[in-house]
Structure formats: structure tokens, C-alpha cells
Design an enzyme around this catalytic site. Sequence first.
Site, PDB file in Angstrom:
ATOM      1  N   GLN A 142       0.847  -1.192   0.000  1.00  0.00           N
ATOM      2  CA  GLN A 142       0.000   0.000   0.000  1.00  0.00           C
ATOM      3  C   GLN A 142       0.883   1.243   0.000  1.00  0.00           C
ATOM      4  OE1 GLN A 142      -2.974   0.190   3.147  1.00  0.00           O
ATOM      5  NE2 GLN A 142      -2.851  -2.013   3.460  1.00  0.00           N
ATOM      6  N   ASN A 145       1.990   2.487   3.409  1.00  0.00           N
ATOM      7  CA  ASN A 145       3.196   1.994   4.084  1.00  0.00           C
ATOM      8  C   ASN A 145       4.455   2.675   3.563  1.00  0.00           C
ATOM      9  OD1 ASN A 145       1.195  -0.554   3.722  1.00  0.00           O
ATOM     10  ND2 ASN A 145       2.148  -0.585   5.730  1.00  0.00           N
ATOM     11  N   HIS A 198      -4.680   8.351   5.411  1.00  0.00           N
ATOM     12  CA  HIS A 198      -3.659   8.024   4.408  1.00  0.00           C
ATOM     13  C   HIS A 198      -3.089   9.310   3.803  1.00  0.00           C
ATOM     14  CE1 HIS A 198      -5.143   3.636   3.576  1.00  0.00           C
ATOM     15  NE2 HIS A 198      -5.117   3.926   4.855  1.00  0.00           N
ATOM     16  N   TYR A 253      -8.883   3.937  17.408  1.00  0.00           N
ATOM     17  CA  TYR A 253      -7.771   3.135  16.883  1.00  0.00           C
ATOM     18  C   TYR A 253      -7.091   3.883  15.744  1.00  0.00           C
ATOM     19  CZ  TYR A 253      -5.364  -0.747  14.544  1.00  0.00           C
ATOM     20  OH  TYR A 253      -4.427  -1.548  13.946  1.00  0.00           O
ATOM     21  N   TYR A 254      -7.895   4.463  14.861  1.00  0.00           N
ATOM     22  CA  TYR A 254      -7.311   5.229  13.761  1.00  0.00           C
ATOM     23  C   TYR A 254      -6.917   6.637  14.200  1.00  0.00           C
ATOM     24  CZ  TYR A 254      -7.639   1.555  10.368  1.00  0.00           C
ATOM     25  OH  TYR A 254      -7.423   0.387   9.687  1.00  0.00           O
ATOM     26  N   ARG A 256      -5.345   7.265  16.942  1.00  0.00           N
ATOM     27  CA  ARG A 256      -3.967   6.967  17.338  1.00  0.00           C
ATOM     28  C   ARG A 256      -3.051   6.959  16.124  1.00  0.00           C
ATOM     29  NH1 ARG A 256      -1.524   2.686  15.707  1.00  0.00           N
ATOM     30  NH2 ARG A 256      -3.515   1.925  14.916  1.00  0.00           N
ATOM     31  N   HIS A 411     -13.891   2.599   7.470  1.00  0.00           N
ATOM     32  CA  HIS A 411     -13.648   1.701   8.599  1.00  0.00           C
ATOM     33  C   HIS A 411     -14.795   1.715   9.611  1.00  0.00           C
ATOM     34  CE1 HIS A 411      -9.690   0.463   7.424  1.00  0.00           C
ATOM     35  NE2 HIS A 411      -9.260   1.704   7.309  1.00  0.00           N
ATOM     36  N   HIS A 413     -18.295   1.025  11.520  1.00  0.00           N
ATOM     37  CA  HIS A 413     -19.192  -0.112  11.725  1.00  0.00           C
ATOM     38  C   HIS A 413     -20.640   0.388  11.757  1.00  0.00           C
ATOM     39  CE1 HIS A 413     -16.099  -3.179  13.475  1.00  0.00           C
ATOM     40  NE2 HIS A 413     -15.631  -2.535  12.427  1.00  0.00           N
ATOM     41  N   HIS A 462     -22.665  -6.031  17.662  1.00  0.00           N
ATOM     42  CA  HIS A 462     -22.497  -4.970  18.665  1.00  0.00           C
ATOM     43  C   HIS A 462     -23.615  -4.991  19.693  1.00  0.00           C
ATOM     44  CE1 HIS A 462     -20.440  -3.787  14.940  1.00  0.00           C
ATOM     45  NE2 HIS A 462     -19.550  -3.223  15.735  1.00  0.00           N
ATOM     46  N   GLU A 662     -10.971 -20.898  47.409  1.00  0.00           N
ATOM     47  CA  GLU A 662     -12.250 -21.567  47.169  1.00  0.00           C
ATOM     48  C   GLU A 662     -13.358 -20.986  48.035  1.00  0.00           C
ATOM     49  OE1 GLU A 662     -11.853 -25.852  47.130  1.00  0.00           O
ATOM     50  OE2 GLU A 662     -10.540 -25.816  45.388  1.00  0.00           O
TER      51      GLU A 662
END
Lengths: 711, 711
Positions: A142, A145, A198, A253-254, A256, A411, A413, A462, A662
Site C-alpha cells: 500500500q 506503508n 492516508h 484506533y485510527y 492513534r 472503517h 461499523h 455490537h 475456594e
Amino acid sequence: MNYLKKVVPLLFCAFCSNLVHAQQHPNIMLSKANLPAVRIGVNTYPLLKSSYQDIKHDADNALKTPINVPVPKDGGGGFTHEQHKRNYQNILACGTAYAITKDARYANYVKNMLLNYAAQYEKWPEHPKRENSNPPGKIFWQILNDCVWQVNVIQGYDMVYDGIPAADRKTIEEHLFIPICKYITEDSKETFDRIHNHGTWAVAAVGLTGYVLNKPDYVQMALKGSDKSGNTGFMKQIDELFSPDGYYTEGFYYQRYALLPFILFAKAINQYQPQAQIFKYRGGLLAKAVNIALQGTYSNGAFFPINDAMKDKTFESSELISAVDIAYADISPDKGFLDVAARQKKVIVSDGGLKVAKDIAVGLSQPFKYKPMWMSDGKNGDEGGIGVLRCGSGKKQQCLVLKAAAQGMGHGHFDRLHILYYDNGGEVFPDYGASRFINIETKGGGGYLPENTTWAKQTVAHNTLVVDQTSDFKGNLKEASKYHPEFVHFSNNTNAQVVSAKEDHAYPGVQMVRTSALIKVDGLTKPLLVDVMMASSAKEHQYDLPFWYLGNIIDASFKIEANKNNLQALGTNFGYQHLWLNAQNDVPSASGYITVMQGQSFYTTSFAGSSPFGVKLVSIGANDPNLNLLDGKAFILSQPKAENQTFISVTENHGSVDPIAETTSGAKSAVSGLSVISSDRKKTTFSFKVKDKPYTITINYADKTNFIQIN
Amino acid sequence: MNYLKKVVPLLFCAFCSNLVHAQQHPNIMLSKANLPAVRIGVNTYPLLKSSYQDIKHDADNALKTPINVPVPKDGGGGFTHEQHKRNYQNILACGTAYAITKDARYANYVKNMLLNYAAQYEKWPEHPKRENSNPPGKIFWQILNDCVWQVNVIQGYDMVYDGIPAADRKTIEEHLFIPICKYITEDSKETFDRIHNHGTWAVAAVGLTGYVLNKPDYVQMALKGSDKSGNTGFMKQIDELFSPDGYYTEGFYYQRYALLPFILFAKAINQYQPQAQIFKYRGGLLAKAVNIALQGTYSNGAFFPINDAMKDKTFESSELISAVDIAYADISPDKGFLDVAARQKKVIVSDGGLKVAKDIAVGLSQPFKYKPMWMSDGKNGDEGGIGVLRCGSGKKQQCLVLKAAAQGMGHGHFDRLHILYYDNGGEVFPDYGASRFINIETKGGGGYLPENTTWAKQTVAHNTLVVDQTSDFKGNLKEASKYHPEFVHFSNNTNAQVVSAKEDHAYPGVQMVRTSALIKVDGLTKPLLVDVMMASSAKEHQYDLPFWYLGNIIDASFKIEANKNNLQALGTNFGYQHLWLNAQNDVPSASGYITVMQGQSFYTTSFAGSSPFGVKLVSIGANDPNLNLLDGKAFILSQPKAENQTFISVTENHGSVDPIAETTSGAKSAVSGLSVISSDRKKTTFSFKVKDKPYTITINYADKTNFIQIN
């Protein structure tokens, strides 16, 4: 938007002056003026010392290994992919080691490596493992990268600049860096001009190269787009990819991932053109973005896995280390950042890392403050958002996340009004995350698997309402991108934190309002999670509300009779084809409970509906011929046919189990008798008892001043 | 057995003298003479100090709580069960606090509590929740728990003896302790005289009471059985329940449990009748038993879950704390015990605890030495045993356990020649353990579930050969108890640790020999697990060899096509009814591999057979209407029809995954080309390559001096 009208042109003026500062090397994360102090620092401040030792160890290992620049061949996780990643990591490590030690071996290593690339790069075609979904690079499958590679390599190059003979620099620049920038800005123009993470990696790669190679033209393109119009490029990305609160529309997540090029390039701008005051741009947007990235984690440091996300990712990731160091040193010296840096156990060997390590060493650190908050989404902050409720600290923190944000691009959901619930150091009602074995080449080359589309993105994966066994917007990205949920309410009082949002478009003709609250009641040490999902429609629908859980069901108000054999998939589409139907039970009185033992305590979810419904127990795994799916279990509150359906649940964490001694205590919930008194679009009223003390709660959807009443 | 003939009578003579020592209180774990030193120690040695503070905290909490002695009503985990447990814990805590502080409040608490019991006990009938499987107590559902109660309470009583007025002591002894001992020795005579851990708890309860109340008759019965003949009782239990190596025939989970009454009662014998030299009895058997209990754990402290076992149990359990303290102080001052005690983070506030805490404080601790070993089973050491191979230490320890022990009585599983494999801090090829939610009342009252019989005990639930989809001895305990596997070989050389055993009776007409080895090869940092299961018969059979695994299959030498829908149970009996058949594939060349990603690395199991076979992928959960079973997955090497079948596997741990840095390396195994060259009852020869270097291994079953050849 007076701000944009007045300030932005000023900033652009600052950038427009083609007078780039007198070239100095290095001058990005590590600046020449600060080198003497950093050299002392790496022997003085523990965190900088250990961080430098790690890097020097990597650099020394690199020196011992033959240089290997293979012709690009493999996809993500494959050998050439990982080797080119190692190469940029080694260049960065040797660059840092050279800056600190001035030992010529490190500079020679970088020189030889880059000359090797320079001798080959122009001959390489587009990567043979290119995929249709993302534009190809030449070094990697890609272009993304390749840009990441260049962002790292140019920093290493900057640090060894003085240690490479001018003739070799000429070769490297003319046959590697300039061709790479050409490939990025011309061949990959679409990516370069994209308002997307990107695009940010691309402009950062070109912009940083522009500063280091003293090519103002590159910097101009990076800031204002390939046509320098300002319609795209870095400034536009800052304007449009974040909400005014600093939330990045793809999720944490993205956020970050995107944050690193934003922060790195901004740092370089600040070094070369401090008059631009980039960190103050858009009301200090980048500082807010760093803060939101951290507020987008549970107390264990893991990012809330909103949208496509690898769930192991925490704020210990390298992107956040850079971001926190720069944020503390260059933007806003919030002492809570020092606490995060200490938990990251690493700083960048840099100006910022020096300051962070020093201030930790002299004891300035304060606990990072997690705050309940509403994070708006959308560039104007009016496209829904993420609600976060929090109570307690550390492992005992209870945290509820309501996802009422916009779709979040590709990305995203299909999970409008989805909730995540955390407690006791981890997930209680988890999110599946993405369907991807990252870097595992045998699993779809390490990329997103087909099940990411057929399962992970679907609504039923979800903790939110599914109507008629389909997904929000029938899983159509274009449709979903047109609409966003609406903010209804957020409040944070002593005894109750409440968030509420609505969604009118996910299912035509169905209005959904979800209200989640952490409520403290007498006699319990922890708050209760109270959740009200109200759906109304003029037509009849099937309403399913899944609760994904971890652990084992050990009690229920009804007799569970699981299917013994001939297990069937629950449906044929929208993720239902991946669910095994293990059990199906009626809840005749429209009220019941399920108790799950998870780890060393219990969670009882009492639930009630506005009319009788059923409970389905499901597990993940049907129609998964290649074993791409992970395990997972849910109980689904399921109303087969109704116009309106309100599901109310009260979840209590209780009891404790000590498997070594226990002993067990408190296996029964203190909550009982949950029932719906009334529910319509104006208000929902319900009652329950905690240890025989009755509570009645009313949610007044339209009354901002008296949104929730607890009696 | 000269030893038994000569020494035992001597010992019995010592015991026979009815002259019990002049009564002193306390005189079990804590002795009057040592009290001044312990009082100083609780303020001096960190481990004793923190242990005492915990106990004092519990004692102080007890004082604040009203005394509650409910009429027994609930089964395991229920309220009255847990309350009576809390009561004995509080009596012990207050007893200890009184011994140290002489604060009368603690003695009064114990006095009032015991008077409350004394006022009720005689009226209580047999426990209403009695089960058919175990004889009932009066306080608890099993007499076992009543004995445990008395073992604890009598120690607490001993410590507050001087603080309770004589008249109250008379009431307590006459209306509580004496009736309890009567109930144990008369009403529960069968348990009292049983050669079984329940018998040991019973004799310890009565024997300890005998010493404290100065009733030599109780001591005599405890030592020699209710008829004082010596045919049963404590000495006989020491003779028969352990092998000469100290292995307890029920397995390590019950070894831990049984150890406490053995050690406690022995400690009391040593206090009152030191001339008996109880700790030297049977060659120092009790010291060996403590050592084997510790050697029966993986490096994380968890007991190997051989037979019925709760898998969370570690050597941090209270029984092992007592055992280690006594073993170190009174039997054998092995400095490795100090390491274990430090990891237990606790000592008993006692003579032994003082010594342990002191020696840790002065730095005498040495790492506990895990050793590869063969632990024989059977009172004469000739009834098979447990083979343990170990390589490395701490989290990196690789450990292979071959279960070739005898049946182990009622808690035994039908799992002849079963292996367990541990690495990287946890299980790789796990054992299911017992089917039991201990203390969870809603799950079968917290006892063993029906699925313990239908699933957990069955052969297929283990990593061992199943013939014709039945279980060893068709799951018949009586049959299984008649036979035991035979030891074949154990060796521990620099490059290879090997254990081998055979079983001829589990399936009529089928001889099974299993040989497992940890073998170091050039170029790999960790050893390979090499496992050879050879089965031979004059008739054709189906041979299934399951490998239970954790994690996810990410690669295989054959294309996996899992069933998409209509999941079926694999069989109808012997545990197969609980397995979902997820996939079924041929391995045409009689050789293949499966790679599992587990945690942050990979395990590739290469396998080969003496003739082509198939691989079945299964998961647990069929025919489980009440959701009593836990999740689990296995791949089964399956030969549908053959007279003889040898399955060879080579398992390599390789590669690493860093989910935060998103890097992966070494996802491919270095092992290739595994194939069987020949296999018969005399020898098995096979070959494979590691990174292109060929290896040929021959196992000579009958040649003790040249058992394994590696070329």
C-alpha cells in the site's frame, strides 16, 4: 466561523513565505541546539536513559546484521514487508544513536542502507501484491506503508545528515527521496490529496522531506495540497478530520494512527516556521486531539475499539509515545501526561522526551485524569459523538461508552447507539473489534478478512438494537454516511452520570433513543449500569438487543434449555449467518435476569420490556469455513413483533470469587423487580428494588433541565 | 518391607503409652514456649508481620460483626455453608490474635461463638442438603466439611484455652467437641476408617481434639482406626495413600487438600509425642509428599490438573502455606521452600512461620528447583506414575507431564497416557480439569456436575488415544482400578529428556505405548516436544488422538473447510456427545501440520502416521442443555480403521507477535518433512528436518541402555 476566516489566512501567509529557516540538522524531534542537553539527559533521567539504551541496543544490533534491501514481493506480514519495516526502524535507531554519540559507524550504516535503496528504488514497479482496495506503494503493498517508511527514514536521515558525504547525500536525495516524493505527489496524487489518514501520512512524508531537503515546494504542497490551493493538504485535514473537541471521525484506533503524522509534521512546522503557531491552530486542535486519544482509552490503556480496531492496542503504542512527548513539551504541560508517559515506559530520544523524562524524574507527575465527557463528532461538532461515563479509578473504574458518532468513513461499523461497558480492569460487554489477524500472512495476508464485512461491521456484532435481523442502513456505507445520530443529553452529577442520543435513519420509520447511566444507589459500593433502549415505529418489527458478554452464565430467572444437537445458524445475512442459536427462551412476565460469572466476580443484568419478549443465547462461528472468526457469546433480548419496544436493563457487579481459597460471596444480585411502568417518545418510567429499597426512574426525553428523575 | 516390620511397631509403641505430655496451650502450630519469639517476630520480619496484620484485621472485623450461627440449611456455596466457614476462619483468626496480644476480647469472641454452637449442635439433625454421593455432616452437607471445621476450630480453641473460664470450656467440650468427635467416629465411622483424604480429615479432627482435650482415646483411634487395630487410621493412611516417592494417588489437586490434615496432625504428634519421630516415618514420607506437591505444579504455581481438579488452584493455597512452613521448620530446611513461601506472600503465624519469615528476611532464600522426574504411583511405587519433563525456568519453562498413574480412586479420570504441555507461562495442550463451578450454588450446589462424569472424566476430554470412540475401561471405575499403566523409561540427558509408559488394559486387545520427549536441536533456542503414541492390536480399530489447544488455528498443511451450518455432535457417548464436529479433513500423505497462534507466539504441531489418516476439528458444547460446559477446542488425529497406528508429533514454539507495535516474526515453523520410517512393538523410527538439517530418531522400546537414538 470567524476564527477560520481571520486566523487561517494569517497562518497561510506565514507558510507562504518561501523563506525556509537556515538549514540545521537535526531539526525535527531532536534539534541541534538541544543535543548537548539530551546527551547529558540520556545519562541522567531514568526514562530517557532506558529509552536511549533500547534504541542504542537496536542500533548496535543493526550494525551487526548485513544490510538487506530485498526487491519488494510480499504482502503485510510477509518477509519483504517486515524487512523493509525493520530497515526504517534501523535507520531511525542508527540516526538517533549517531546524533547522541557522533560515532561514524551509525552514519555509515544509514548511508549504505540508503545508497542501496537509491540504487534500486527507481527500478521497482508498483508492488506486485497490490490490492484493489488501497492504492499500491513501490516498497510495500500500500502507498500508505511507503509514506510511513518515508516519515521514519527522513527523520533518521536528518539525524545523520552531517555524517554523510555531500556526494552520497546527492545520490540519496536524487535517486530515492525525490523519486519517492514524486511517486507520492504525482502517481499517488489521489491519496496525497485525500482528506483521510492516508492523506496525512502522505503529506507528512512529503512535508518533512521538504523541510529536511530545503524544498519549500514540497512543504507548500504538503500544507495546501498538490495544487497548493488549500482545498486539500495538511491544514484542510486539520479542519475537517477532527471535531472541535478533537475527536477523529474514524474512531480511536485510527485516531492513534493518524495522530502521529499530524503531530510529527506539526512539530516540524513549529521547528522551521514557529511564527505559524501551528499548535494554536483551530483553537489548539492538535492538543485536544492528543487529549481525546487518551480519553478514548479504558483505565488499562486500551483504546475503545470503535469501528475497525485491533483490540490489543493501548496508549503504549509508539504513536502515542511521540504524541504525548510533543504534547507535553511543545503544547501544553499537563502533568497527567507525565503519568501516561511513565506507563508507556518510554520516551522518544528527543527534545520532548528530555523534558518529559526530566519532569518525571523531579516528581512533577500527577495521575492522568479520566473524565466523563461527551466528545462531539463532525467538523462542526454537530454530527453526534461519543459519550463516555466513568466512575472510580484504576482497575475499579467502571466505564460506559455510547457510540453515537457519525459513520466514520470506510472503517466505520454499522452500530448506531452501541454501548461498551468496562469494569474491574477489562471489558464486560465487549466489542468484537475488527476481523483481522494483523500481520499474519496466512490470514488474508494480514489484512481485513471478508468476515470484517460479513460479521464485524454488522449491527448484530455490537451491543445495540437490530431491527428485523438486518443492519443499520442495510450495511450500505454510502447511505450510512449521509446521516448521523443526534445528541440528546449528557450530564455528570454526584449520583448519576447520564448520556442519551437518538438515531432516526438507521432503519426507515424506526426512531431509536438510547439512554445509559451509571447510577449510585444506597447500600452498593459500585454504581449500577442502567440502560434504556427505546424504539418506536408505526409498523411492526422484530427488535433484537444483544448483550455480548465474557465468562459463563451461571444463573438466570428462567430455565435455560440449550439446543442439544443439530445447531443452526440464526439467519442468513447481516451477520446472523455467523451466529449459532444455542438456546431460545421466553421471558413471560416481560422481566428477568441473567447472571454471568466473569473472572472473580459476577454481573447480573436484570432486564424488562414494555411487552413480553424472548431471550436467545448465541455464539459466533457459523458459516466460517476458514476459521476466521474469534469466539464470542451473547444473550439477545428479542421481541419478535411489535410497533414499539423499550428494553430496560440494570447491570450490577456483585460478589467475589477467590479460586485459590475456594470462597464465594454475593453470588445473588441485590437488584430485583425491574419493571417498565410506561414508555413513549416523551418519557420512560421504570422501577426496581435494591435490597428491598424501591427506586423509580423517569427519563424525560424532551426536558433538558429535568432529564432524569430518580426517586 | 523390613522397614514396616521393624519401625512401625516401635512407633506404635511410642504412641501406645497413654502418657500424654503435660498439657500446655497452645501447642499445635503455635507453641507456648515460642510465643515470646513470635510476638517479637510479628513486628520484625516482613512476611510474618504482614501475615499477622492480615489475621488481626480479620479478627478485628470479626469482633465488629454479630455472632451468627445459623441452623444448617444450604449446600456448598450457599449462605449457611459460607457462614459456618466464616465462623471457623474467625475462630482461628481470633485465636491467633489472642495468642499474640492476650486481649480478652478475642477470647470472649471465640468463647461466645463456641457456646452458641454448643447450645445448638446436639439438636441439629443430619444436614438437610445431604447428597447420596458423600456421607452427610451436621454443620455442612458433607461430613468432610464438618471435619475441616473441627480441624480449624480446635486450633483456635487451643490458642484461647487459657482465656476461657473452665466452666465454659466444660460446656463447649461436653456439648460440642465431644459430640462432634462422637459423630465422626461413630455415626460417620465409615468415613473415619476410610483410607482416603476424607478419612485423613476425620482422623486429624479427632486426633487434634484428643491432644487438646487430653483424651488419649481419641488420639489412639485417630492413629489406628476406630477399633484401634491399626488396620485403618492415620498410620495406615500414610502407608497406603502415598507412593514411596510421596505421590498421592488422587493427583495433585487432592494431594494439596489431603496434605493439610496429614501435616497438621503430624505436627501435633511431633509436639505431644516427639519420641514418635513421625516426620521420619516411612523414610520421611511426609517431607517427600510436600516436595512432590510442589513438583506437581507448573512454574506459575498451578497444580497439574490430573484427575478431578479446579484449575485455578496454585501452591499459594492455604494448605500449601501450612505445609511449606512446617516442612521447612520441622522436617527439612530446604532453602527452595523459602522461595515458595515468598511467592505465597504469607506464612502461618506460628513457630514454623516465624522461622520461615526470619530466614527469608536474612536472605537465605534460594530459587525453588523444579526437576524433571518420574513420580511413582502405588503404595509400593510399582503402579505406574507421573512423568514430568522440564526445560528452562520461570515463564519460559517448557513442561511436559505424562499421566501414567493408577486410576486414583473416585476422582480419577479415564485418561491413561494423557499428556499436558506447558510453555510461556501457561498451558499449551491443556487438561479440561473437573466439570464444577466450585461454591456456585446455582450450578449443582457447587459440587461436581453431571458433566464431570459424562465429559470431564472421559478419555476424549484428554490429550490421549481414544479407541473406537469409547473411553478407557468403558469408563468403569471398578475395572479401571484393577489395572495401572507400566513404567517403560525415564531419562534426563543434556539434549533430551524422555519419558515412556505403556498401557495394555484400557482397551482389550490393544497395546499402547507413549513416549514423550523434550529434545534440543541446533538452531532453535527452545526444545521441540516430540511425542510418539503407538497402538497395536490384532483387530482393526478406530484410533483418535486429540490435541486440546488454546488460541486460534492460523495455518495448516491442508485446506480447512469447516461445516457452515447444521452442526452435529460427533458421537452419542463417552464424551463424544459433547463435541461439535466443526471440520473433517483428510491428510492424504499421512503427514501434515497445524499452526496455532496462542498469546504472543505460535505453536506448530507437525504430525505423521504410520498410515494415512484424517484430522477432525472439534469444540465443546453439544448436548449441554444447562450450559454447564466450558469452551474448548481440539484437533483430533483420526485413523478410521487400522490394526496398528502410530501417531508422531513434533511441536515447536516459534515466532513472536507484538500486538502493540503490530509486528510479527517467525510465523512459519522450522520443522518440516516429518515422516514415519517404521513402527512396531520393538521400535519406532521417524525423521524430520529442522531448517533443512535432517534428524532421524529411533525409540527402542525394549532397550533400556539405548532407548532413544537421535541422529
